[in-house]
Scaffold this motif. Sequence first.
Motif, PDB file in Angstrom:
ATOM      1  N   ARG A  16       0.816  -1.215   0.000  1.00 31.63           N
ATOM      2  CA  ARG A  16       0.000   0.000   0.000  1.00 31.63           C
ATOM      3  C   ARG A  16       0.847   1.260   0.000  1.00 31.63           C
ATOM      4  O   ARG A  16       0.346   2.352  -0.251  1.00 31.63           O
ATOM      5  N   ARG A  17       2.142   1.111   0.263  1.00 33.78           N
ATOM      6  CA  ARG A  17       3.040   2.255   0.237  1.00 33.78           C
ATOM      7  C   ARG A  17       3.562   2.558  -1.163  1.00 33.78           C
ATOM      8  O   ARG A  17       4.344   3.493  -1.346  1.00 33.78           O
ATOM      9  N   ALA A  18       3.140   1.793  -2.153  1.00 31.97           N
ATOM     10  CA  ALA A  18       3.625   1.997  -3.521  1.00 31.97           C
ATOM     11  C   ALA A  18       3.441   3.434  -4.016  1.00 31.97           C
ATOM     12  O   ALA A  18       4.324   3.962  -4.708  1.00 31.97           O
ATOM     13  N   PRO A  19       2.317   4.121  -3.705  1.00 37.48           N
ATOM     14  CA  PRO A  19       2.188   5.513  -4.157  1.00 37.48           C
ATOM     15  C   PRO A  19       3.307   6.413  -3.647  1.00 37.48           C
ATOM     16  O   PRO A  19       3.674   7.387  -4.309  1.00 37.48           O
ATOM     17  N   GLN A  20       3.874   6.091  -2.497  1.00 39.17           N
ATOM     18  CA  GLN A  20       4.980   6.884  -1.978  1.00 39.17           C
ATOM     19  C   GLN A  20       6.202   6.778  -2.884  1.00 39.17           C
ATOM     20  O   GLN A  20       6.974   7.738  -3.010  1.00 39.17           O
ATOM     21  N   ILE A  21       6.375   5.618  -3.519  1.00 32.50           N
ATOM     22  CA  ILE A  21       7.513   5.435  -4.410  1.00 32.50           C
ATOM     23  C   ILE A  21       7.409   6.378  -5.598  1.00 32.50           C
ATOM     24  O   ILE A  21       8.413   6.940  -6.059  1.00 32.50           O
ATOM     25  N   SER A  22       6.209   6.566  -6.121  1.00 37.28           N
ATOM     26  CA  SER A  22       5.999   7.496  -7.233  1.00 37.28           C
ATOM     27  C   SER A  22       6.432   8.902  -6.842  1.00 37.28           C
ATOM     28  O   SER A  22       7.065   9.618  -7.630  1.00 37.28           O
ATOM     29  N   ILE A  23       6.087   9.311  -5.627  1.00 39.91           N
ATOM     30  CA  ILE A  23       6.460  10.640  -5.133  1.00 39.91           C
ATOM     31  C   ILE A  23       7.976  10.748  -5.007  1.00 39.91           C
ATOM     32  O   ILE A  23       8.590  11.727  -5.467  1.00 39.91           O
ATOM     33  N   ALA A  24       8.611   9.740  -4.387  1.00 36.79           N
ATOM     34  CA  ALA A  24      10.057   9.761  -4.194  1.00 36.79           C
ATOM     35  C   ALA A  24      10.794   9.749  -5.529  1.00 36.79           C
ATOM     36  O   ALA A  24      11.780  10.473  -5.721  1.00 36.79           O
TER      37      ALA A  24
END
Length: 199
Positions: A16-24
Amino acid sequence: ANIYTSIILRPGFDVRRAPQISIAAGVAVAETLEQYCPDKVQLKWPNDIVVDSRKLCGILVESKQRGERWHVVIGIGVNVMQPQQEALREIATACNAQTADFSCTSFVAQFLPHLDQAMQTFFKQGFEVFQGAYTAQMRDLNQPVNLFERGKLIGQGQVLGVNSMGGLRVQDAAGQEQVYLNGEISMRPEHASDVPQTV
């Protein structure tokens, strides 16, 4: 020619933390592109990098499962050649329009180690390292926007930034904060002429 690359990560973390990877990843790509762009490089939530509100780069992060193991694919596309169609030039730009001496080889040689370092930092130190940097570079920060999903208006308000999961924080007309998660959501300034009609 343009630059297209896919990077596979096999992290042992909550998918569920995958969207954070897009931001990073967006922060890392923007930092690399800044070296080639005389104009300000900005981030358009959730996955575009723009210069003068014209798209220069797109990022797509997908989570996939194989057996009990998850992996994440980061897809990145950078516009190198300026579009020939006049209509496309109004919404997109390219590296060769930003600098006369752009080199794909030099860019990739700089970008890949920088992204690798960013991902190592992300997994060791967490998303908070990138949250503030992303918010500071957002094109629509403190601006009124309309949000659409599949052409349907789903929200309006003023952009406040991104939350701890990478979702978009928007203050609505009633003064309440709403959060929109990554997905098929497009965002345009409220005054944009190409805002789709509601259905």
